[in-house]
Motif scaffolding. Structure first.
Motif, PDB file in Angstrom:
ATOM      1  N   GLY A 211      45.998   9.977  31.084  1.00 23.91           N
ATOM      2  CA  GLY A 211      47.310   9.656  30.533  1.00 23.91           C
ATOM      3  C   GLY A 211      48.169  10.896  30.335  1.00 23.91           C
ATOM      4  N   ALA A 212      47.561  11.987  29.851  1.00 26.66           N
ATOM      5  CA  ALA A 212      48.310  13.228  29.664  1.00 26.66           C
ATOM      6  C   ALA A 212      48.696  13.842  31.009  1.00 26.66           C
ATOM      7  N   GLU A 213      47.803  13.732  32.001  1.00 30.76           N
ATOM      8  CA  GLU A 213      48.139  14.240  33.334  1.00 30.76           C
ATOM      9  C   GLU A 213      49.309  13.460  33.928  1.00 30.76           C
ATOM     10  N   LEU A 219      57.088  14.171  33.657  1.00 33.40           N
ATOM     11  CA  LEU A 219      58.077  15.115  33.125  1.00 33.40           C
ATOM     12  C   LEU A 219      58.396  16.212  34.132  1.00 33.40           C
ATOM     13  N   GLY A 220      57.362  16.660  34.881  1.00 31.19           N
ATOM     14  CA  GLY A 220      57.584  17.704  35.872  1.00 31.19           C
ATOM     15  C   GLY A 220      58.519  17.275  36.980  1.00 31.19           C
ATOM     16  N   ALA A 221      58.499  15.979  37.357  1.00 34.22           N
ATOM     17  CA  ALA A 221      59.410  15.467  38.368  1.00 34.22           C
ATOM     18  C   ALA A 221      60.769  15.125  37.780  1.00 34.22           C
ATOM     19  N   LEU A 222      60.800  14.773  36.500  1.00 30.57           N
ATOM     20  CA  LEU A 222      62.056  14.399  35.863  1.00 30.57           C
ATOM     21  C   LEU A 222      62.937  15.616  35.563  1.00 30.57           C
ATOM     22  N   ILE A 223      62.331  16.768  35.329  1.00 27.88           N
ATOM     23  CA  ILE A 223      63.096  17.966  34.975  1.00 27.88           C
ATOM     24  C   ILE A 223      64.101  18.338  36.060  1.00 27.88           C
ATOM     25  N   PRO A 224      63.714  18.477  37.347  1.00 27.83           N
ATOM     26  CA  PRO A 224      64.731  18.801  38.356  1.00 27.83           C
ATOM     27  C   PRO A 224      65.764  17.688  38.529  1.00 27.83           C
ATOM     28  N   CYS A 225      65.372  16.437  38.300  1.00 25.54           N
ATOM     29  CA  CYS A 225      66.342  15.345  38.386  1.00 25.54           C
ATOM     30  C   CYS A 225      67.423  15.503  37.325  1.00 25.54           C
ATOM     31  N   LEU A 278      54.675   9.919  39.320  1.00 22.83           N
ATOM     32  CA  LEU A 278      55.809  10.020  40.248  1.00 22.83           C
ATOM     33  C   LEU A 278      56.632   8.738  40.259  1.00 22.83           C
ATOM     34  N   VAL A 279      55.952   7.583  40.273  1.00 19.34           N
ATOM     35  CA  VAL A 279      56.670   6.303  40.273  1.00 19.34           C
ATOM     36  C   VAL A 279      57.487   6.152  38.999  1.00 19.34           C
ATOM     37  N   LEU A 280      56.889   6.477  37.852  1.00 23.40           N
ATOM     38  CA  LEU A 280      57.609   6.358  36.585  1.00 23.40           C
ATOM     39  C   LEU A 280      58.767   7.350  36.508  1.00 23.40           C
ATOM     40  N   ALA A 281      58.585   8.543  37.071  1.00 24.40           N
ATOM     41  CA  ALA A 281      59.658   9.532  37.062  1.00 24.40           C
ATOM     42  C   ALA A 281      60.858   9.040  37.857  1.00 24.40           C
ATOM     43  N   LEU A 304      61.981  19.333  28.551  1.00 24.78           N
ATOM     44  CA  LEU A 304      61.355  20.638  28.770  1.00 24.78           C
ATOM     45  C   LEU A 304      60.425  21.013  27.623  1.00 24.78           C
ATOM     46  N   GLY A 305      60.879  20.795  26.387  1.00 30.52           N
ATOM     47  CA  GLY A 305      60.029  21.130  25.241  1.00 30.52           C
ATOM     48  C   GLY A 305      58.732  20.347  25.245  1.00 30.52           C
ATOM     49  N   LEU A 306      58.822  19.039  25.472  1.00 33.84           N
ATOM     50  CA  LEU A 306      57.618  18.202  25.512  1.00 33.84           C
ATOM     51  C   LEU A 306      56.720  18.592  26.672  1.00 33.84           C
ATOM     52  N   TYR A 307      57.328  18.855  27.815  1.00 31.17           N
ATOM     53  CA  TYR A 307      56.565  19.210  29.015  1.00 31.17           C
ATOM     54  C   TYR A 307      55.792  20.512  28.818  1.00 31.17           C
ATOM     55  N   LEU A 308      56.428  21.534  28.269  1.00 31.39           N
ATOM     56  CA  LEU A 308      55.767  22.826  28.097  1.00 31.39           C
ATOM     57  C   LEU A 308      54.643  22.746  27.078  1.00 31.39           C
ATOM     58  N   VAL A 309      54.805  21.907  26.066  1.00 30.51           N
ATOM     59  CA  VAL A 309      53.721  21.717  25.099  1.00 30.51           C
ATOM     60  C   VAL A 309      52.528  21.060  25.772  1.00 30.51           C
ATOM     61  N   LEU A 310      52.773  20.023  26.579  1.00 33.37           N
ATOM     62  CA  LEU A 310      51.680  19.316  27.242  1.00 33.37           C
ATOM     63  C   LEU A 310      50.979  20.182  28.280  1.00 33.37           C
TER      64      LEU A 310
END
Length: 373
Positions: A211-213, A219-225, A278-281, A304-310
């Motif tokens: 789930g965390a992965e 989040l990693g795909a959503l950031i550039p979007c 990826l699908v959810l992003a 970004l904040g949530l992503y970097l913490v995870l």
């Protein structure tokens, strides 16, 4: 409002690339005597390969292209080739001179001439494209797609696929620096009384649960979007940009896995959590198509904040360094660790850029007050 050219910041990034590649590993400096530029009058090298010649020319061609493009965009078209060639030659001369102080590098007059020729070739290519109208077409394309104050975002978006080339513990997992910073601080403070001030973790970092992965990939795909949405005002073009992000993410990660671990393991990273992320992003990005640009920038800060913490709760892969060493093609993307540095720093550069945009540039809202149908 006129668009500012992205050629200047991209050329600065490329200068950093040249400096890093020319002076790596930045160790074992020595004094070679009173004439550090003596290589200019030395005899021609006896041993060289076609790869050496080609790499020296192609290494400086993009720099000449970007410098000339920047000159063309700032009204210095008559001197664009001359300025770009002189600047590229000056950088090459400086790098070859400094290489004389490195025990692992050898300065060469033929390298200098090839670098100079590469800068000239790139500058001439840029001016030819300008005469053929390609630069004007790019200007019109950029005017249709992006707001005027967009060059910082464009530079970061252009660097994102290259940051993905260095394999990470989690696909699209950029900015994973916690373990390395912790180890670096411990080494720096070793044998000093300040070492006791360094907080210690109670337990070792554990691999992320599925789930965390999935959340990290999402989040990693959503950031550039979201970064693209902050400078793209058109609804339809935002949707096309989401598709481009998805293709870039999958293409760069696939290339990275192929070159690092071999073609047999090219799709090993494409697990169920990654697919779901990826699908959810993509689904979430499509739901945010109508969100105003400034709101997208604010959301980007939160993401970004949530992503970097995870991502910094995941440990580095213990098999990664070994695989890169035994797989020869992995050296292509390693490039003396430069791609890894780019992967570490890219999210933090985005964070800094968005903070400047949100706090210091009110022109974002003035340029794109609403989403155009």
């Amino acid at each position: 409002m006129p668009h500012k050219t992205s050629a200047w910041p991209l050329s600065l990034v490329y200068v950093g690339l040249v400096v890093y590649a020319s002076l790596y590993p930045f160790a074992d400096w020595r004094d070679q005597g009173p004439l550090p530029w003596g290589f200019l009058v030395a005899p021609w090298p006896h041993y060289w390969t076609a790869f050496d010649l080609l790499s020296n020319v192609l290494g400086y061609a993009p720099l000449g292209f970007l410098l000339a493009l920047g000159a063309l965009r700032t009204g210095q078209g008559s001197r664009a080739v001359l300025l770009a060639t002189v600047a590229g030659g000056a950088l090459s001369l400086l790098m070859e001179t400094l290489q004389g102080y490195l025990s692992s590098r050898v300065p060469s007059n033929i390298d200098f001439l090839l670098n100079l020729g590469g800068a000239w070739l790139g500058a001439v290519t840029s001016t030819l494209l300008e005469k053929l109208g390609a630069i004007d077409r790019w200007i019109r394309f950029r005017g249709r797609w992006f707001v005027p104050e967009s060059r910082g975002a464009l530079v970061l978006l252009a660097l994102w696929p290259f940051a993905l080339l260095f394999p990470a513990a989690v696909p699209l997992g950029l900015g994973q620096v916690f373990e390395r910073v912790e180890a670096g601080l411990a080494e720096l403070l070793l044998d000093t009384p300040f070492l006791e001030w360094l907080p210690l973790r109670a337990v070792e970092l554990q691999p992320l649960v599925p789930g965390a992965e999935m959340a990290c990939v999402l989040l990693g795909a959503l950031i550039p979007c979201l970064l693209g949405f902050s400078v793209i005002p058109s609804l339809g073009r935002r949707a096309g940009f989401v598709l481009a992000v998805l293709l870039a993410a999958m293409g760069a990660t696939l290339l990275s896995a192929t070159l690092s671990y071999g073609p047999v393991h090219a799709w090993a990273w494409f697990s169920q959590p990654v697919q779901a992320g990826l699908v959810l992003a993509v689904a979430l990005a499509l739901l945010l198509l109508r969100v105003p640009a400034r709101v997208c920038a604010a959301l980007l800060l939160l993401v970004l904040g949530l992503y970097l913490v995870l991502i910094n709760q995941a440990p580095a892969s213990p098999y990664f360094a070994h695989n890169l060493q035994i797989w020869e093609q992995g050296r292509f993307i390693r490039f003396h660790g430069l791609a890894q540095w780019l992967g570490w720093l890219w999210p933090y550069a985005v964070l800094l850029y968005v903070l400047v945009r949100v706090w210091g540039l009110s022109s974002l809202d003035r340029a794109a007050p609403k989403i155009r149908e």
